[in-house]
Design a protein around this motif. Structure first.
Motif, PDB file in Angstrom:
ATOM      1  N   PHE A 166       8.519   6.559   5.064  1.00 12.71           N
ATOM      2  CA  PHE A 166       8.318   7.803   4.350  1.00 12.71           C
ATOM      3  C   PHE A 166       9.535   8.186   3.518  1.00 12.71           C
ATOM      4  N   TYR A 197       0.861  -1.174   0.000  1.00 13.85           N
ATOM      5  CA  TYR A 197       0.000   0.000   0.000  1.00 13.85           C
ATOM      6  C   TYR A 197       0.899   1.226   0.000  1.00 13.85           C
ATOM      7  N   SER A 232       1.752  -2.347   9.789  1.00 12.10           N
ATOM      8  CA  SER A 232       1.031  -1.128   9.418  1.00 12.10           C
ATOM      9  C   SER A 232       1.853   0.139   9.605  1.00 12.10           C
ATOM     10  N   ARG A 233       3.122   0.004  10.038  1.00 15.25           N
ATOM     11  CA  ARG A 233       3.958   1.205  10.115  1.00 15.25           C
ATOM     12  C   ARG A 233       4.253   1.683   8.699  1.00 15.25           C
ATOM     13  N   LEU A 234       4.512   2.972   8.567  1.00 10.28           N
ATOM     14  CA  LEU A 234       4.780   3.552   7.261  1.00 10.28           C
ATOM     15  C   LEU A 234       6.257   3.924   7.136  1.00 10.28           C
ATOM     16  N   LYS A 247       3.611   1.055   2.897  1.00  5.09           N
ATOM     17  CA  LYS A 247       3.274   0.176   4.016  1.00  5.09           C
ATOM     18  C   LYS A 247       3.620  -1.247   3.617  1.00  5.09           C
ATOM     19  N   LEU A 254       0.811   5.608   0.210  1.00  8.48           N
ATOM     20  CA  LEU A 254      -0.001   6.747   0.617  1.00  8.48           C
ATOM     21  C   LEU A 254       0.763   8.043   0.353  1.00  8.48           C
TER      22      LEU A 254
END
Lengths: 112, 113
Positions: A102, A32, A98-100, A93, A34
């Motif tokens: 960046f 995923y 579920s940590r992102l 992800k 974002l």
């Protein structure tokens, strides 16, 4: 290791034109992606996302494109507005949590 | 509350002192994360809490950093013997279990002098 990279620290566009922000990643386990927007002295706010099984997601003026073979995604904003001026972060992800993770961010400036 | 609340918004501390940063997540969000953003950098993961599970501490940069989450709600990030390189904006986020959508607080700007 820099798993998510935004190679352009800054981007300047004219109001009404298209803004294209780019992001590259190396982790094949990302399922995923974002995009977050951040104004000064505020926390990042969620903008748009895309699942790794898609190649495009559109929401109003914002469209995210994913090229899995190239491990590249881009955010298109059209038409750009002065209020879009902010720092844009790309994040991935992993399928295992579920940590992102960046990227460094791109400062977008939309000139009236 | 309606959003993620962090306090203080700004903290200036002397090198070597301990600091505590507080995060109050969105009610009902079982996942809570701490990130930090150093000048000119992206957001760096620090620690993640999910319900009653053991926290994922893999992002903590040294043993001077610790965090706890009491009662599955409020979290405190503690930095002991602060160093100048700890200066950054510390961001807390929360999310519903199993989702990637983080809602962030406004952050605590920590300056170590």
């Amino acid at each position: 290791d820099q798993q998510v990279k935004q190679n352009s620290p800054s981007l300047s566009v004219q109001e009404g034109r298209i803004s294209i922000l780019n992001c590259d990643y190396t982790n094949s386990m990302f399922d995923y992606f974002l995009w977050y927007k951040k104004y000064p002295a505020e926390g990042p706010t969620f903008l748009i996302s895309i699942s790794s099984i898609k190649d495009k997601n559109e929401d109003g003026r914002f469209t995210v494109f994913l090229n899995k073979s190239a491990k590249h995604l881009s955010l298109h904003i059209v038409p750009s507005q002065p209020g879009d001026s902010a720092v844009y972060f790309c994040a991935g992800k992993s399928i295992s949590g579920s940590r992102l993770t960046f990227g460094e961010g791109t400062q977008l400036t939309v000139n009236p | 509350g309606a959003g993620v609340s962090q306090s203080p918004s700004n903290k200036v501390t002397e090198k070597g002192k301990d600091v505590e940063l507080r995060c109050d997540p969105i009610s009902g969000h079982t996942a809570l994360y701490w990130y930090r953003q150093s000048l000119g950098q992206g957001l760096e993961f620090l620690i993640y809490f999910q319900g009653n599970s053991a926290p994922d501490k893999s992002g903590l940069p040294s043993d001077r950093f610790s965090a706890e989450r009491t009662g599955g709600s409020v979290s405190t990030l503690t930095i002991q013997r602060t160093q100048q390189e700890d200066s950054a904006v510390y961001l807390c986020a929360s999310s519903l279990a199993g989702t990637a959508y983080h809602t962030f607080g406004s952050g605590t700007r920590l300056t170590v002098v």
